[in-house]
Design an enzyme around this catalytic site. Structure first.
Site, PDB file in Angstrom:
ATOM      1  N   LYS A 199       5.217  85.095  16.887  1.00  0.00           N
ATOM      2  CA  LYS A 199       5.272  85.734  18.193  1.00  0.00           C
ATOM      3  C   LYS A 199       6.663  86.310  18.382  1.00  0.00           C
ATOM      4  O   LYS A 199       7.656  85.598  18.369  1.00  0.00           O
ATOM      5  CB  LYS A 199       4.971  84.740  19.319  1.00  0.00           C
ATOM      6  N   GLY A 252      15.176  79.502  20.938  1.00  0.00           N
ATOM      7  CA  GLY A 252      15.252  80.021  22.296  1.00  0.00           C
ATOM      8  C   GLY A 252      16.001  79.062  23.194  1.00  0.00           C
ATOM      9  O   GLY A 252      16.774  78.214  22.729  1.00  0.00           O
ATOM     10  N   GLU A 274      15.474  75.178  17.671  1.00  0.00           N
ATOM     11  CA  GLU A 274      16.876  75.599  17.659  1.00  0.00           C
ATOM     12  C   GLU A 274      17.135  76.207  19.024  1.00  0.00           C
ATOM     13  O   GLU A 274      16.654  77.291  19.332  1.00  0.00           O
ATOM     14  CB  GLU A 274      17.113  76.589  16.516  1.00  0.00           C
ATOM     15  N   CYS A 308      23.734  81.645  20.240  1.00  0.00           N
ATOM     16  CA  CYS A 308      23.680  80.252  20.691  1.00  0.00           C
ATOM     17  C   CYS A 308      24.785  79.388  20.106  1.00  0.00           C
ATOM     18  O   CYS A 308      25.169  78.386  20.703  1.00  0.00           O
ATOM     19  CB  CYS A 308      22.310  79.653  20.380  1.00  0.00           C
ATOM     20  N   GLU A 404      25.829  77.228  29.450  1.00  0.00           N
ATOM     21  CA  GLU A 404      25.713  78.339  28.512  1.00  0.00           C
ATOM     22  C   GLU A 404      25.618  79.648  29.293  1.00  0.00           C
ATOM     23  O   GLU A 404      24.629  79.903  29.985  1.00  0.00           O
ATOM     24  CB  GLU A 404      24.496  78.166  27.611  1.00  0.00           C
TER      25      GLU A 404
END
Length: 500
Positions: A199, A252, A274, A308, A404
């Protein structure tokens, strides 16, 4: 396509293949064919450098996921890929890597237009780095092996293990590295003999559509790779909990990752997650500050901070704090913030207006509570740009240090003692990446071992290679991508024992 996007493409003379790819609504790819499937509609895909609509993406339905999983399952069970001679599977993956290298300029332009990132690094890291990963994993196809066992039970037995592909892998890729993270999700499972339902992110669907054509050219049997498009809340969740899936791999946000984990657990399927990060860079007084400044350029400012594992928390020893922030300020002052297709681009736009506004709220917080050394604002004009920013703070609990931001914002915090900075670095929900900077090798090793992080770099940051396992701890997820370690997650061990 909006007129401003048309002018943008004309300005940089994009390749004809690219113009075709970005002007069409990308189709889904199921059982070797491109299809509209049973999409429920479309959603606008925005071009970040202009802030205007580029194309649309099909909003796939749960029926499309069912069709993709059924295709992957039938192909896996047929053995056409899972039981293919390992060297044949290896050669197809190597051919795919060659095709990616051949079309690197096409893929890089598509990715830059779709995502906004700087074209030069996009070609080098995203495209050619992905080709390298397929070559690395292709080599493992011929090196999967079991072991014989010496039994202690009474009698005469011969016992051994086989390593077999786990089956159908559901891969859910993020928008910040559409091509590269998709490669991270699928290269190892493909080498092991698994089949894939991928996806793509609804905001960045274009490069994997072109990639699907390359898999056809490389000789992939139909059903080995299937691609569905649409909203994660609809088809992503449905895919993660699908009973026809044997493994889930997701990259994500932490918030979405938790829901993916629950979905996979609902039918006892293993997951690799992750997720987010707030990676510390621990800098001692004997550090080469030029090297440090260069590392921040390729970490927190590359890809507009949408990374990330970016070093977003900078802990500088108080004795070099002023010199350290000056070195970084001088580095980022020289960066060019402009449209991703511009060859001069160092920092492109962020992905969306929503992301830009979210980062802007953190910038206002920094102006209120900290010392803005550089940047701290959103440039005027079209597109979703954020100026590279450096903010000094002396509060490790501040949201700028703890949360973040996912933008080109670096927060610098002073420290005095080694034990103090270890505690500060570990005082965070995330644990994806970290770096230690010191010419004292013993100290660098000592501190590295105490940091709660899946990866630690010494005198560098974000050095990622196909051979090095990557993944986090704490709220950054679990499991590994890349390296030999990733294969362990897509292979099952079968024990066979025979009485002689």
């Amino acid at each position: 396509m909006h007129i401003d996007v048309e002018r943008y493409l004309n300005r940089f003379n994009v390749l004809p293949e690219v113009r075709t790819a970005v002007s069409q609504i990308p189709k889904m790819f199921i059982n070797g064919d491109f299809t509209d499937g049973q999409a429920t509609g479309t959603k606008a895909v925005m071009e970040p450098s202009t802030g205007q609509q580029l194309t649309e993406v099909l909003l796939g339905s749960t029926a499309d996921v069912d069709a993709a999983v059924a295709s992957a399952r039938a192909t896996f069970d047929s053995g056409i890929w899972s039981r293919m001679a390992p060297n044949e599977r290896q050669n197809i993956l190597l051919k795919l890597a060659d095709l990616m290298e051949r079309d690197a300029d096409i893929l890089a332009q598509i990715e830059t237009i779709d995502n906004g990132k700087a074209i030069g690094p996009c070609k080098d890291f995203d495209v050619l780095g992905s080709a390298d990963l397929f070559r690395f994993m292709a080599g493992w196809a011929t090196k999967i092996e079991g072991a014989t066992k010496s039994l202690s039970v009474p009698g005469d037995f011969f016992s051994y293990t086989l390593r077999e592909p786990i089956g159908v892998v559901a891969a859910i890729a993020p928008w910040n590295w559409p091509l590269n993270m998709s490669a991270w999700k699928i290269a190892a499972p493909l080498a092991a003999g698994c089949t894939i339902v991928l996806k793509t992110a609804a905001m960045t669907p274009l490069s994997m559509t072109y990639f699907a054509r390359l898999t056809q050219e490389a000789g992939f049997p139909p059903g080995v790779l299937n691609i569905v498009t649409g909203e994660g809340s609809v088809i992503g969740d449905y895919l993660a909990r699908h009973p026809g899936v044997d493994k889930v791999s997701f990259t994500g946000s932490t918030e979405v990752g938790k829901s993916v984990a629950l979905a996979a657990a609902s039918h006892l399927v293993p997951a690799t997650l992750e997720l987010g990060g707030k990676s510390p860079m621990v800098v001692f007084e004997d550090t080469n500050l030029d090297d440090l400044a260069e590392a921040t350029r390729w970490s927190i400012y590359f890809n507009a901070g949408q990374n990330c594992s970016a070093g977003s928390r900078l802990y500088l020893h108080r004795s070099i704090f002023d010199d350290g922030v000056k070195a970084i300020k001088d580095k980022i002052a020289a960066l060019s913030v402009c449209a991703g297709l511009d060859p001069a681009c160092d920092v492109g736009p962020v992905i969306s207006q929503g992301a830009q506004q979210s980062i802007g709220r953190y910038l206002e917080m920094g102006k209120r509570d900290g010392d803005v050394i550089f940047g701290g604002d959103l440039p005027e004009g079209p597109g979703y740009f954020v100026n590279p920013t450096l903010i000094a703070l002396d509060d490790n609990t501040h949201p700028l240090v703890q949360e973040e931001i996912f933008g080109p914002v670096l927060v610098a915090v002073p420290f005095d003692e080694e034990e103090e900075v270890i505690a500060m670095a570990n005082d965070n929900a995330y644990g994806l990446g970290a770096s230690v900077w010191s010419e004292n090798g013993a100290r660098a090793q000592r501190v590295s071992r105490q940091l709660q992080s899946g990866s630690v770099w010494i005198n560098c940051h974000d050095v990622i290679d196909s051979a090095t396992a990557f993944g986090g701890v704490k709220q950054s997820g679990y499991g590994k991508d890349l390296g030999r370690e990733q294969l362990e997650a897509v292979l099952i061990t079968k024990t066979i024992t025979m009485q002689l």
